[in-house]
Structure formats: C-alpha cells, structure tokens
Design a protein around this motif. Structure first.
Motif, PDB file in Angstrom:
ATOM      1  N   ASN C 372      -0.730  -2.247   9.106  1.00 29.90           N
ATOM      2  CA  ASN C 372      -0.513  -2.130   7.668  1.00 29.90           C
ATOM      3  C   ASN C 372      -1.814  -1.925   6.899  1.00 29.90           C
ATOM      4  O   ASN C 372      -1.814  -1.355   5.807  1.00 29.90           O
ATOM      5  CB  ASN C 372       0.224  -3.379   7.169  1.00 29.90           C
ATOM      6  N   ILE C 373      -2.935  -2.377   7.472  1.00 30.65           N
ATOM      7  CA  ILE C 373      -4.231  -2.211   6.789  1.00 30.65           C
ATOM      8  C   ILE C 373      -4.493  -0.732   6.486  1.00 30.65           C
ATOM      9  O   ILE C 373      -5.033  -0.393   5.445  1.00 30.65           O
ATOM     10  CB  ILE C 373      -5.389  -2.767   7.661  1.00 30.65           C
ATOM     11  N   ILE C 374      -4.099   0.156   7.399  1.00 32.88           N
ATOM     12  CA  ILE C 374      -4.401   1.576   7.187  1.00 32.88           C
ATOM     13  C   ILE C 374      -3.246   2.323   6.505  1.00 32.88           C
ATOM     14  O   ILE C 374      -3.315   3.540   6.340  1.00 32.88           O
ATOM     15  CB  ILE C 374      -4.809   2.284   8.511  1.00 32.88           C
ATOM     16  N   ARG C 375      -2.185   1.616   6.112  1.00 32.61           N
ATOM     17  CA  ARG C 375      -1.082   2.300   5.435  1.00 32.61           C
ATOM     18  C   ARG C 375      -0.625   1.625   4.141  1.00 32.61           C
ATOM     19  O   ARG C 375       0.082   2.225   3.361  1.00 32.61           O
ATOM     20  CB  ARG C 375       0.140   2.423   6.364  1.00 32.61           C
ATOM     21  N   HIS C 376      -1.022   0.395   3.895  1.00 31.48           N
ATOM     22  CA  HIS C 376      -0.541  -0.325   2.726  1.00 31.48           C
ATOM     23  C   HIS C 376      -0.788   0.443   1.432  1.00 31.48           C
ATOM     24  O   HIS C 376      -1.917   0.853   1.154  1.00 31.48           O
ATOM     25  CB  HIS C 376      -1.221  -1.693   2.637  1.00 31.48           C
ATOM     26  N   ASN C 377       0.292   0.648   0.667  1.00 36.96           N
ATOM     27  CA  ASN C 377       0.209   1.308  -0.639  1.00 36.96           C
ATOM     28  C   ASN C 377      -0.357   2.723  -0.604  1.00 36.96           C
ATOM     29  O   ASN C 377      -0.759   3.256  -1.630  1.00 36.96           O
ATOM     30  CB  ASN C 377      -0.612   0.476  -1.634  1.00 36.96           C
ATOM     31  N   THR C 378      -0.413   3.329   0.577  1.00 37.06           N
ATOM     32  CA  THR C 378      -0.727   4.753   0.581  1.00 37.06           C
ATOM     33  C   THR C 378       0.579   5.510   0.401  1.00 37.06           C
ATOM     34  O   THR C 378       1.668   4.932   0.476  1.00 37.06           O
ATOM     35  CB  THR C 378      -1.374   5.196   1.907  1.00 37.06           C
ATOM     36  N   ILE C 379       0.470   6.818   0.200  1.00 37.05           N
ATOM     37  CA  ILE C 379       1.665   7.609  -0.052  1.00 37.05           C
ATOM     38  C   ILE C 379       2.522   7.741   1.214  1.00 37.05           C
ATOM     39  O   ILE C 379       3.659   8.212   1.170  1.00 37.05           O
ATOM     40  CB  ILE C 379       1.281   8.981  -0.644  1.00 37.05           C
ATOM     41  N   ALA C 380       1.977   7.266   2.356  1.00 36.69           N
ATOM     42  CA  ALA C 380       2.793   7.242   3.572  1.00 36.69           C
ATOM     43  C   ALA C 380       3.984   6.292   3.407  1.00 36.69           C
ATOM     44  O   ALA C 380       5.031   6.489   4.020  1.00 36.69           O
ATOM     45  CB  ALA C 380       1.945   6.808   4.763  1.00 36.69           C
ATOM     46  N   VAL C 381       3.807   5.263   2.562  1.00 34.70           N
ATOM     47  CA  VAL C 381       4.890   4.294   2.387  1.00 34.70           C
ATOM     48  C   VAL C 381       6.099   4.927   1.687  1.00 34.70           C
ATOM     49  O   VAL C 381       7.221   4.829   2.198  1.00 34.70           O
ATOM     50  CB  VAL C 381       4.369   3.029   1.661  1.00 34.70           C
ATOM     51  N   PRO C 382       5.912   5.616   0.554  1.00 36.03           N
ATOM     52  CA  PRO C 382       7.062   6.363   0.021  1.00 36.03           C
ATOM     53  C   PRO C 382       7.578   7.417   1.000  1.00 36.03           C
ATOM     54  O   PRO C 382       8.781   7.701   1.012  1.00 36.03           O
ATOM     55  CB  PRO C 382       6.543   7.014  -1.261  1.00 36.03           C
TER      56      PRO C 382
END
Lengths: 42, 175, 506
Positions: C372-382
């Motif tokens: 999650n460190i490398i994906r949290h709140n990036t546009i990968a989440v949407p």
C-alpha cells in the motif's frame, strides 16, 4: 455436479481459472519487486 | 436453476475434482498472502509506520519550529531549508496548502521523520520515488526512513484537503 | 391474497405482486437517472484530468468529483439494489411484498436524502469529496441527507426480510430459497451491518456540523468511515454475484454447478467480509501493524477465497449448460457458441473478467500492508475500484436490466441493435480506462487532484510525472469517453424502452 458426464464437465473453465491464478501470482510477486525499489522505511 | 429452489438434498451432492483442486489452491494462496504481511513486517525493509502518538496541532507546530530554528541553513521560495544531523528526529508540517520545512538529507543515513498536520487530512506523497503516507491532524505519524537514492524530490499532497489542494507541493533534497 | 394484487408472468409463470412491481420500477428508474447524472460528471472529470483539455475549473472539478462519487457509488447502486431486493424476495419467491408502505417509505426517504445531498453539493455547500473526512466540513443538511438515504436503505432491507418471512410462513416456495435470493440475503445482511456503522459516525458528524457536539478525532472518523465505506462495497459484490448467477440462468439456462460450493462462498462473505476496512488506513497513524494485518487479511483472506470460488463456479455453470446443449468439442467450443449477441450475457462476461482480472488482483495487491505504501491515494486506487464497482457491479446491473425491462416493465427493449452493441462499447471503454489509470498510478500520480503539473504551486515548473503519464492520461480519457458513450447508449435505450417500448403481450 460429480455425476456429470465427462464431456459436460467444465474443462475450459478449469483452464481459464488457472490462467487467472497465474496472472494473480505474477502481479503479486511483481508488486513486491517494485516495493523493494523504494527507500528503507518502517 | 439459480432463480428457483434447489433440489431437496443439495448439500449432499459431492464436488467435482476441478472444484476441489481449485478451492484448495485458492485457500493455500489466501493463507500465504496473509502470512506475507507479518513476514515482511519482521524481515523486510519497507513497512508503514510502527510508531505514532496523539499530539495537538499546536504542540506539533512548536516542535517543528524548534527543529527549524536548530538546523536552518537558508530559505527557498520563503520556506526554510533545514539540514538535520543523521539519526535525529526530523519534522515535516503539513497545512493548507504547503509543507515545511525543506529538508536536506544524507543518502544512506537513517532519520526519524515526524509527519503532522495543522488542519485537515493531508497525503504525504514523495515523488518520484513514490512513497505515500497519511498525515492526520492530531496525530504524529513517525517513520524511520533511510534515503537510498539521491536527488531532488517533491512532496505532493494526495489527500484532498480543500480547494487549493493541487497547489500544495513541498520539496526535499537527498545528497 | 386477493387475485387483483398480482399478475402472472407469462414467461416464468411467477406471480408478480403489483406493489413489488411498482417499487422495482421506481427504484430501478431512479437509479438509471442517477447513472445519467453521474456519467455526465464522470465525462467532465476525465476530460479535466487529461491536462491537454483541462475542462473544468479547480472548484468545479472538486465539486463534480464529490457528486460523481455520490451519484454513482451511492445513488445509482443502492437504488438498483433496492429493486433487486424486492425482485429476489417477492417475485422469485412467488410471494406478496410485506408492508408495502415501508417499501414506499424506503423510496421516499432515499429520494429526499439523495436530493438534499445533490442540492448541497451543487450549491457549493459540500466540497468535501465522497469521504468527507473531518475536519473538512459540509453544510449540516448534507450529513442529514446521507442519514435519510441510509435509513431508507435500511427500511428496504427490513421489507426484504419481512417478505422472506411471509414467503416462509405462507410456503410460497419449496425447500431452500433460490441461490440468487440467497446471495441477496447475504447482501442485505452486510447492508444492515454497514449502514448501522454509517449511523455511528454520520449522526455525530451531523451534530458536529450543527455545532451541538465537538468534532470526532479525525483518525477515528477515518476508521469508522471505512467500516461503512468499504463494507458497503461488499453489498455490491454480493448483489453483483447474485446477478451473475441470475444472468447465467436467464441467458443459457445454467444451473449452479454446485449449490453447496456457491452457497458456502456466499456464507464466507457474510461472515468475513465485514471485518475488513483498514485497507484504507494502512499508512495511517493510530492503528498497530498487527491490527492492520489481521483486519485487512480478512482473517486469512477468507473473503478473497469466496470470490475465487465464485470465479470458478460462475463460468463453470455456463460451460456446463452450453456443453449440455451439445457444444462439447475441445476445450472452448462452448465459449465460441455462447450467446454473445445477448447484451445480458456479454455484460456479464465483461463484469466477471473485469472484476476478477483487474479489480480482484489489484484489490489483493493494494490491500497488502506494505504494498500500500506505493499505491495509497494514487490514481491506481480509483483504477481499482472502477474495475470492481463499474466494470463489475455496474455492468452486472446493466446486464440484468435487459431482462428487468421485459419481465417487470413489460416492454420490449426499444433499440435491440443498440442494446447488442452497448456492453462492448461500455466494457471496452471501461477496461481501457481502468488499466490506464492503474498504470498511471504506478508512477505515483495522485488521485483527486486538479493539476499534477503543479502550475499554481511555489515550485511551479519543477514537478513533472513525465511524458508516459501524459500519454497514459490521454488513454484514460479515450477509455472514459468510450465508456460514456456506452453508458449513454444504455441510459437512453432504457429510458426509451420505458417511455415508448412495445408492450410485451400479457
């Protein structure tokens, strides 16, 4: 479903889910690989 | 048929071999990916914060100010530039809409980074290395970090914090 | 029961209770109206994030993003789920609808709540995003609207369970409930648990906005919000999978490969899925690593296991049905001969594959504590949740709509050719959109962000995510526009069918 005739058993699906499984594992391991590229933290 | 009631003894029907193999494989995978998290927690070098405290924004602000006064070396765009000694406690304060101070860190040295917010939730997103941590008002989010690459980094806010959210950019150097 | 309270469906021979029928029509139609609203906003948003176009101003962008989330994730999906609950209880169990006035109250409360929220956001009184993390503060009526909406949804679940009780006592069905109803029960159980969770923090937040009580700790709010916000998505998962099974039966006459297998998987959802919500808090302060790992692990990922079981049994039941029709050559003759021209079938295939390959895999990745460190709140989440909630849930609901129109609205689909093409346009568009978003997210591009060039910041001109990201956003926009066209085809076809479709012979 065990009483299905051999030709009616879901052979194709069995193959498709293993394909899914393989992609899942590949992406999972790749992600850990990406993670090790960042700074040390924790 | 799935839209009608099943036959009377549906729970007695045995599974197909394909189903059995699949559920076992999936089950083993699920256990392994669960174990992976504590495993990496103890053996890996990249983990989220293990240390945090409740702290009022005022107190965090005061700690950041003391830190800036102690190690300030100059200013950039009106924001203090700070060179802290390795292994020390370092602070970054988030507020609408900025990050202070600008840190200059040494590569390969460890620091105890404190992240705190003065107002809203903010997202500490260090680019281009791409590390993301949540900054929550009322909390000190503490990270033991060791920069392993040198260069100029920017801190993007990646948690919506108000209409000026996209102007909230900070900076960090590693030498 | 008086015979003038129901009609007998000529296709299925099921009794269709009139009050259930009216409520299904109203809820489904309202859902589709919200889908239209959310779709228009989505188009504006995707054309803003594509910085070459940058359509909306910052203020309008954040406002549109707030309303897009609410119109789609809350209004479209929950209204449609209410229709599904009435369908799987009263219609499938051949039963009258319990307490019709409660059903009406459900609809009115949700409509009023939804309208209040929409007005508050549009008038600029709630630029707080879907998550409304405190201390961001909206007008107090915004929170009231959400509470009314949630109470309405709870009443819908109560009506559903009461109808099940009547069906049981009046013996309107034999043996166990159908699998689709079973799935809907799981959805309704999760719904009641999560909506109660919603009340625990939305009511105090409403009182805080009114100035009655002090603000909740922001981290506590985040924990409680996701106890509601993530778990409500599990309602969608259960409802979506119930739709997959239903569409399998409706399109190719499939029977569950194994009732035991599928029902066990649904039961795993009901037991384990509500545990998890801390995926959203993995890089937050305030929660121990042990708690995060236990929570996001769903206790050994047993809800993931459930999804993987359905991933087998949903295609398997279709394969078996088609093989029984004689398509037994080789591995995949059945797949070639499947009814690809049936919009419900093609929607379901997009839904199953998209949910699994994109939503499922990325869900496991981004929900792992360290990853999650490398994906949290990036546009990968949407990117991830558009794969689950749009490709997955929305396409499953669109697919089932093509059967709801003739069976409940009793109208033939107005433009069959448009219907035939629609899932392909929408599905391909959304696949491109999601994959491109997850790809761009890998570069650390933030979500919910108006300007990633940082042109209005102190460090203007210094920050750049590079040309790959610019290209990626162009692809996101192409996918988004294509999906908008597909969505518009669906909405206009559905509205045209309801307004002027040929009546199905009674």
């Amino acid at each position: 479903m065990s009483n299905l005739k051999e030709e009616h058993r879901p052979h194709g699906t069995a193959m498709l889910v293993w394909f899914f499984f393989a992609s899942l594992i590949v992406y999972y391991l790749l992600s850990w690989k990406f993670l090790t590229g960042i700074w040390k933290v924790g | 048929m799935s839209l009608g009631s099943p036959t009377k003894y549906w729970w007695d029907e045995p599974l197909d071999p394909y189903e059995k193999t699949w559920v076992w494989a999936a089950g083993v995978f699920c256990v392994l990916i669960t174990i992976a998290m504590p495993f990496w927690h103890y053996t890996g070098d990249q983990n989220p914060s293990q240390e945090y405290y409740k702290i009022s924004p005022e107190k965090f602000d005061a700690a950041t100010e003391r830190f800036i006064t102690a190690y300030k070396v100059g200013e950039e765009q009106g924001i203090p530039v700070v060179v802290p000694p390795p292994k020390s406690d370092i602070f970054i304060r988030a507020h609408q809409f900025g990050w202070e101070p600008i840190l200059k860190l040494k590569v390969g040295q460890s620091y105890k980074l404190h992240l705190g917010s003065m107002d809203m939730n903010h997202g500490f997103s260090l680019q281009p290395i791409n590390m993301n941590f949540q900054v929550v008002p009322g909390w000190d989010n503490i990270l033991n970090i060791t920069p392993t690459t040198t260069g100029v980094f920017h801190i993007v806010c990646n948690e919506y914090c108000g209409l000026g959210h996209h102007t909230m950019i900070g900076k960090l150097y590693v030498e | 029961m008086a015979s003038d309270n129901f009609r007998v469906c000529p296709t299925t021979g099921l009794k269709v209770d009139f009050s259930a029928q009216t409520l299904i029509k109203l809820n489904a139609f309202t859902a589709i109206v919200f889908l239209l609203v959310g779709g228009l906003l989505g188009l504006a948003i995707v054309l803003t994030r594509w910085q070459a176009v940058h359509l909306l101003t910052a203020e309008l962008f954040y406002r549109a993003l707030t309303l897009h989330g609410i119109a789609m994730l809350v209004a479209w999906i929950v209204f449609f789920e209410m229709a599904l609950l009435y369908f799987t209880s009263a219609i499938l169990l051949n039963c009258r609808l319990a307490v019709p006035w409660l059903g009406w109250l459900q609809y009115i409360l949700m409509l009023v709540g939804g309208a209040i929220v929409t007005v508050m956001v549009l008038t600029g009184n709630a630029d707080v995003m879907f998550t409304s993390y405190v201390p961001l503060k909206a007008h107090h009526l915004y929170y009231l609207g959400i509470v009314l909406f949630a109470v309405g949804a709870i009443l819908g679940c109560v009506t559903f369970f009461a109808t099940l009780g009547i069906a049981k006592t009046e013996k309107t069905y034999q043996g166990s409930v159908p699998l689709v109803t079973y799935g809907a029960i799981v959805a309704a159980i999760i719904a009641i648990l999560t909506l109660a969770h919603g009340a625990i923090f939305f009511i105090p937040t409403w009182l805080w906005a009114l100035g009655v009580i002090p603000m909740m700790d922001p981290e506590t709010y985040r924990l409680l919000f996701w106890g509601f916000g993530h778990s409500t998505q599990q309602i969608n998962v259960a409802a979506m999978i119930a739709c997959w099974y239903a569409i399998g039966t409706l399109t190719v006459g499939a029977q569950p490969a194994s009732e035991k297998f599928s029902r066990s998987a649904f039961a795993l959802y009901a037991i384990f899925i509500c545990i998890a919500s801390e995926h959203h808090l993995l890089v937050d302060p305030g929660i121990s690593a042990a708690h995060k790992e236990w929570n996001t692990g769903y206790f050994m990922h047993l809800a993931v296991l459930a999804s993987m079981m359905h991933a087998f049994s949903v295609p398997a039941q279709i394969e078996i049905a088609l093989r029984k029709k004689g398509y037994t050559k080789g591995m995949f003759e059945w797949l070639k001969k499947a009814p690809w021209g049936d919009p419900a079938f093609s929607s379901m295939v997009f839904s199953v594959t998209g949910f699994g390959f994109m939503g499922g895999i990325t869900g496991i990745l981004y929900g792992t504590e360290q990853l999650n460190i490398i994906r949290h709140n990036t546009i990968a989440v949407p990117g991830h949740f558009h794969a689950t909630v749009v490709v997955g849930t929305t396409m499953a609901f669109m697919g089932i709509t093509y059967y709801v129109l003739p069976l409940i609205f009793q109208r033939q689909v107005a433009f069959p050719t448009v219907a035939k093409l629609q899932p392909y346009v929408y599905g391909v568009g959304m696949w491109i959109f999601c994959i491109a978003m997850m790809f761009v997210g890998g570069f650390g591009v933030p979500r919910r962000h108006w300007d990633i060039t940082a042109a209005e910041s102190l460090f203007k001109g210094e920050l750049s995510f590079g040309p790959t990201v610019d290209l990626g956003f162009a692809v996101v926009a192409i996918g988004g526009v294509l999906a908008f066209v597909g969505g518009a085809m669906f909405v206009l076809n559905a509205v045209a069918t309801v307004a002027m479709g040929k009546k199905v012979n009674q």
